[in-house]
Design an enzyme around this catalytic site. Structure first.
Site, mmCIF file in Angstrom:
data_model
loop_
_atom_site.group_PDB
_atom_site.id
_atom_site.type_symbol
_atom_site.label_atom_id
_atom_site.label_comp_id
_atom_site.label_asym_id
_atom_site.label_seq_id
_atom_site.Cartn_x
_atom_site.Cartn_y
_atom_site.Cartn_z
ATOM 1 N N GLY A 196 0.827 -1.135 0.223
ATOM 2 C CA GLY A 196 0.040 -0.145 -0.015
ATOM 3 C C GLY A 196 0.868 1.085 0.129
ATOM 4 O O GLY A 196 1.995 1.407 -0.222
ATOM 5 N N CYS A 197 0.258 2.328 0.395
ATOM 6 C CA CYS A 197 0.739 3.833 0.393
ATOM 7 C C CYS A 197 2.124 3.941 0.891
ATOM 8 O O CYS A 197 2.657 4.926 0.943
ATOM 9 C CB CYS A 197 -0.310 4.537 0.491
ATOM 10 S SG CYS A 197 -1.826 4.603 -0.372
ATOM 11 N N PHE A 198 2.320 3.257 2.054
ATOM 12 C CA PHE A 198 3.558 3.642 2.750
ATOM 13 C C PHE A 198 4.749 2.932 2.116
ATOM 14 O O PHE A 198 5.979 3.393 2.677
ATOM 15 C CB PHE A 198 3.697 2.913 4.306
ATOM 16 C CG PHE A 198 3.512 1.551 4.365
ATOM 17 C CD1 PHE A 198 4.479 0.831 4.408
ATOM 18 C CD2 PHE A 198 2.314 0.963 4.730
ATOM 19 C CE1 PHE A 198 4.416 -0.622 4.401
ATOM 20 C CE2 PHE A 198 2.114 -0.258 5.088
ATOM 21 C CZ PHE A 198 3.348 -1.274 4.735
ATOM 22 N N PHE A 242 2.931 6.971 4.389
ATOM 23 C CA PHE A 242 1.605 6.615 5.228
ATOM 24 C C PHE A 242 0.951 5.406 4.516
ATOM 25 O O PHE A 242 0.648 5.719 3.357
ATOM 26 C CB PHE A 242 0.798 7.915 5.556
ATOM 27 C CG PHE A 242 1.747 9.119 6.064
ATOM 28 C CD1 PHE A 242 2.465 9.077 7.116
ATOM 29 C CD2 PHE A 242 1.591 10.238 5.072
ATOM 30 C CE1 PHE A 242 2.968 10.082 7.471
ATOM 31 C CE2 PHE A 242 2.180 11.299 5.539
ATOM 32 C CZ PHE A 242 2.942 11.525 6.723
#
Length: 389
Positions: free
Chosen positions: A163-165, A373
């Protein structure tokens, strides 16, 4: 006789891990944010949901995004109507797309990074490939090795579903590889395609709509190594220190689940406050050894999960308006490209710093921070040292 300790010392690089080159790529299909709600509700046969469309229009208007790039065109969506329904079984169709397109887009970004690096690809020793867009065996790392014509004994690492991290994660891993393997040259690739998350709207799942308003496609690649060859490799940023942490009391804040209907996205409203409340602790840990407590004196690269996260971080830390300039530019021009975002921002920052005649790649400043994050809620922190432009 050689000791184990002597062998270990000989295996290690002398200097810090350094970014030598950055490349980015997007699909050709560009989507204007201002007209996207009309397209989205038309292509998903949802024009009768007028109130929901008005909500979506407001989400898009507040997103601070001007445009995004997407592999999914109107033609592709018409050929795959199951993608346009809400939660229709469609995983096979999605997988068929992303298994091909994710490595292909990654190749485009990697080729640009290798060209800037200026060294033969035979000198690449390690490959890190990261995507949240589909899973397969052998993985996208294997496919990219074949597409680029890398040596068969390149050491590969495949990171799925982070994901976004994960833009921070790949730099952390690349740092460890470069510094502990003398002469290592690590190709890092993040490639993300929204074909896994695209679906029609639903009144009962508004956080899915948030994703439809924010996510875009993109791939980014960097070359990382220690001890740059003088007059051959140009250092852009040094990776000085890294950390990963799970934010307290944040379970379920951001979730993604792979289902027959593809990858579903779940988001709690308090994500911006969770990030902003906990970011100072991460900054203190990174910058206290340098005696830096003025966070306007450093350059900033933060994953642009959405404008609310950036707004609240700025407010919490009292950051000046232009501190997030590079981050907001990438959000505006590309949307949220998950793991690839922070590498796009790294590229934008060094490009703009040189264009503006600043002394360093970090907007003329010496020290900076990169934040990822994402699900968990997980925060990745990378302490960066800029280099001369």
């Amino acid at each position: 006789m050689v000791t184990v300790n002597e062998i270990r010392q000989a295996q290690r690089a002398e200097g810090p891990a350094t970014v030598f080159a950055i490349g980015t790529a997007t699909p050709q299909n560009c989507v204007e944010q201002s007209t996207y709600p009309d397209f989205y509700f038309r292509i998903t046969n949802s024009q009768h949901k007028t109130e929901l469309k008005e909500k979506f229009q407001r989400m898009c208007d507040k997103s601070m995004i001007k445009k995004r790039y997407m592999h999914l065109t109107e033609e592709i969506l018409k050929e795959n109507p199951s993608l346009c329904e809400y939660m229709a079984p469609s995983l096979d169709a999605r997988q068929d797309m992303v298994v091909v397109e994710v490595p292909k887009l990654g190749k485009e970004a990697a080729t640009k990074a290798i060209k800037e690096w200026g060294q033969p690809k035979s000198k690449i020793t390690h490959l890190i490939f990261c995507t949240t867009s589909g899973v397969d065996m052998p993985g996208a790392d294997y496919q990219l090795t074949k597409l680029l014509g890398l040596r068969p004994y390149v050491k590969r690492y495949m990171m799925y579903q982070q994901g976004c991290f994960a833009g921070g994660t790949v730099l952390r891993l690349a740092k460890d590889l470069a510094e502990n393997n003398k002469g290592a040259r690590v190709l890092v690739v993040c490639s993300e395609i929204t074909a896994v998350t695209f679906r029609g709207p639903s009144d009962t799942h508004l956080d899915s709509l948030v994703g439809q308003a924010l996510f875009g496609d993109g791939a980014a690649a960097v070359i990382v190594g220690s001890d740059p060859l003088p007059d051959v490799e140009k250092p852009l940023f040094e990776l000085v220190w890294t950390a990963q942490t799970i934010v307290p009391d944040s379970e379920g804040a951001i979730d993604g689940h792979l289902r027959e209907a593809g990858l579903t996205f779940h988001l709690l409203k308090d994500v911006p406050s969770l990030v902003s409340k906990n970011i100072e602790k991460a900054l203190v840990e990174a910058f206290q050894p340098l005696n830096i407590s003025d966070y306007n004196s450093i350059f900033w690269i933060a994953h642009p999960g959405g404008p609310a996260i950036l707004d609240q971080v700025e407010a919490k830390l009292g950051l000046k308006q232009r501190k997030m300039q590079a981050t907001r530019h990438v959000l505006s021009e590309y949307g949220n490209m998950s793991s690839a975002c922070v590498l796009f921002i790294l590229d934008e920052m060094r490009r703009k710093s040189k264009e503006d005649g600043l002394a360093t790649t970090g907007e003329g400043l010496e020290w900076g921070v990169l934040f990822g994050f994402g699900p968990g809620l997980t925060v990745e922190t990378v302490l960066l040292h800029s280099m001369a432009t």
